[in-house]
Design an enzyme around this catalytic site. Structure first.
Site, PDB file in Angstrom:
ATOM      1  CE  LYS A  97     -80.842 -14.989 -10.554  1.00 15.84           C
ATOM      2  NZ  LYS A  97     -81.741 -15.442 -11.641  1.00 15.84           N
ATOM      3  CD  GLU A 119     -77.475 -17.701  -3.353  1.00 13.85           C
ATOM      4  OE1 GLU A 119     -76.610 -17.220  -2.587  1.00 13.85           O
ATOM      5  OE2 GLU A 119     -78.266 -16.997  -4.027  1.00 13.85           O
ATOM      6  CB  SER A 386     -86.478 -11.788 -15.646  1.00  8.21           C
ATOM      7  OG  SER A 386     -86.912 -13.095 -15.994  1.00  8.21           O
TER       8      SER A 386
END
Ligand SMILES: *Cc1c(COP(=O)(O)O)cnc(C)c1O
Length: 402
Positions: A97, A119, A386
């Protein structure tokens, strides 16, 4: 409540369309902001100084390039295809991310916006964004459902320590979908001063394209690393799919390489009944949710269905619109693995390789565990790992009775 619209004949030529999917389904008040964002993003993309600053932060702050690691003991255990792991779990803040948070953070600063809203579901996007904002000197407000704040208390504290304000959302199911709605409401009200830093390849144009571009480095690196190590392309690239950002980042470079299978793994949860999983391609139908036209888990009246997954990052009722196109065209294939299979995959990877994957990533590992034994030993599977599992220790301790 979100309503479902079925566009009669969406134009495929409009910007931000992926086949019939994507688009920009937002209130009139956000149109100017989205057009402005699209324009500024195109300018930043073409700006060598912007790209150089991003590249340097990705290298020295986030830790790119991440290794492509040959999982020898996992490969021997499964006795089939060679398995490589793309180690996005080694990045700063523990997952892919940060690629997107740094990219959009720089874009916000370039646009002169000093207030960032975001968010978050599990809190991973919130932590990555709070970190990027601290680094770039930007104010940060993160919307998070009350239920998620309780489930992910440690990430709430991390965000606060990083200087972000965490605002609880008590509407709807009090999870990610409701946090996105609340962030959109804030954006409508404060659009002049505020940048909305969306966390996945979702939402209205230009977000799905922009977020994909910020994660393209994953697939680019995989391609050059596997060519260097093996001198050939893999049989398949396997990635878990929540909103779809780590998967589209890993896939994108391989789309023209028709011999490489692209395999997305959704959350199969506890079972196939609506409400028990988040497998949009198995139980969903096309519809509009939160600005984009894609597959959505919904009931017969078009009401958004509840979803379940042991991994909060995969627990969302819709999926990025580019995946919807890749699904319908057959270029990418999508499967689902259950909570139990993901938990099992965490154990297998921990014990064969000494790596604790995030529960999201464990779905991709589970798919590789299923596929590898039936493949030849010269074939290669690349699994996009990930994120790392530290954030999931509470759930793992309970579910695996540690
Ligand atoms: C958030 C998250 C995901 C799901 O998001 P995508 O946009 O689908 O990538 C997957 N893995 C990890 C580790 C995450 O934190």
């Amino acid at each position: 409540m979100a309503s479902i619209i079925h566009p009669a004949s969406p134009s495929e030529s409009r910007p931000g369309r992926f086949g019939v999917y994507g688009g920009r389904y937002v209130p009139e008040t956000l149109m100017a902001a989205l057009l402005d964002l699209e324009h500024e993003y195109e300018a930043a993309k073409a700006d060598a100084a912007f790209q150089a600053e991003l590249k340097s932060l990705l290298a020295d702050y986030a830790g790119r390039p991440t290794p492509l690691y040959f999982a020898k003991r996992l490969t021997e255990t499964l006795d089939g295809a060679k398995i490589y792991l793309k180690r996005e779990d080694l990045l700063h803040t523990g997952a892919h991310k940060i690629n997107n948070s740094l990219g959009q953070g720089l874009l916000a600063r370039r646009m002169g916006k000093k207030r960032i809203i975001a968010e978050t579901g599990a809190g991973q996007h919130g932590v990555a964004t709070a970190s990027a904002c601290a680094l770039l000197g930007l104010e940060c407000v993160v919307y998070m459902g009350d239920v998620d704040m309780e489930r992910q208390e440690l990430n709430v504290k991390r965000m606060r320590l990083l200087g972000a304000e965490v605002r609880g959302v008590s509407s709807g199911s009090r999870t990610l979908k409701d946090a996105i709605s609340e962030a959109m409401r804030d954006w409508v009200t404060n659009v002049r001063t505020t940048y909305y830093l969306l966390g996945s390849a979702l939402g209205a144009h230009p977000y799905p394209t922009m977020v994909r571009d910020f994660h393209r480095c994953i697939g680019r690196e995989i391609k050059s690393q596997i060519l260097e190590k093996e001198g050939r392309l893999p049989h398949a690239v396997v990635a878990c799919v929540g909103g779809g950002s780590n998967a589209i980042g890993a896939f994108y470079e391989f789309i023209p390489e028709r011999q490489v299978r692209l395999i997305g793994v959704e959350a199969g949860g506890r079972g196939t009944a609506l409400g028990e999983h988040a497998a949009r391609f198995e139980g969903g139908a096309p519809g509009v949710l939160q600005g984009t036209f894609s597959y959505v888990l919904q009931d017969e009246d078009g009401q958004i269905a509840l979803t379940h997954s042991v991994s909060a990052g995969l627990d969302y009722a819709s999926i990025g619109p580019e995946h919807a196109m890749l699904h319908d065209s057959g270029r990418a294939e999508y499967f689902s693995r259950t909570d139990a299979e993901a938990l099992d995959a965490v154990k297998v990877l921990a014990r064969t390789e000494g790596i604790l994957p995030a529960l999201e990533s464990a779905h991709a590992v589970a798919e590789a565990i299923r596929m590898a034994p039936s493949l030849d030993s010269h074939e290669i599977l690349v699994v996009n790992l990930s994120g790392r599992g530290d954030k999931d220790m509470g759930i793992l301790a309970r579910e695996l009775k540690l």
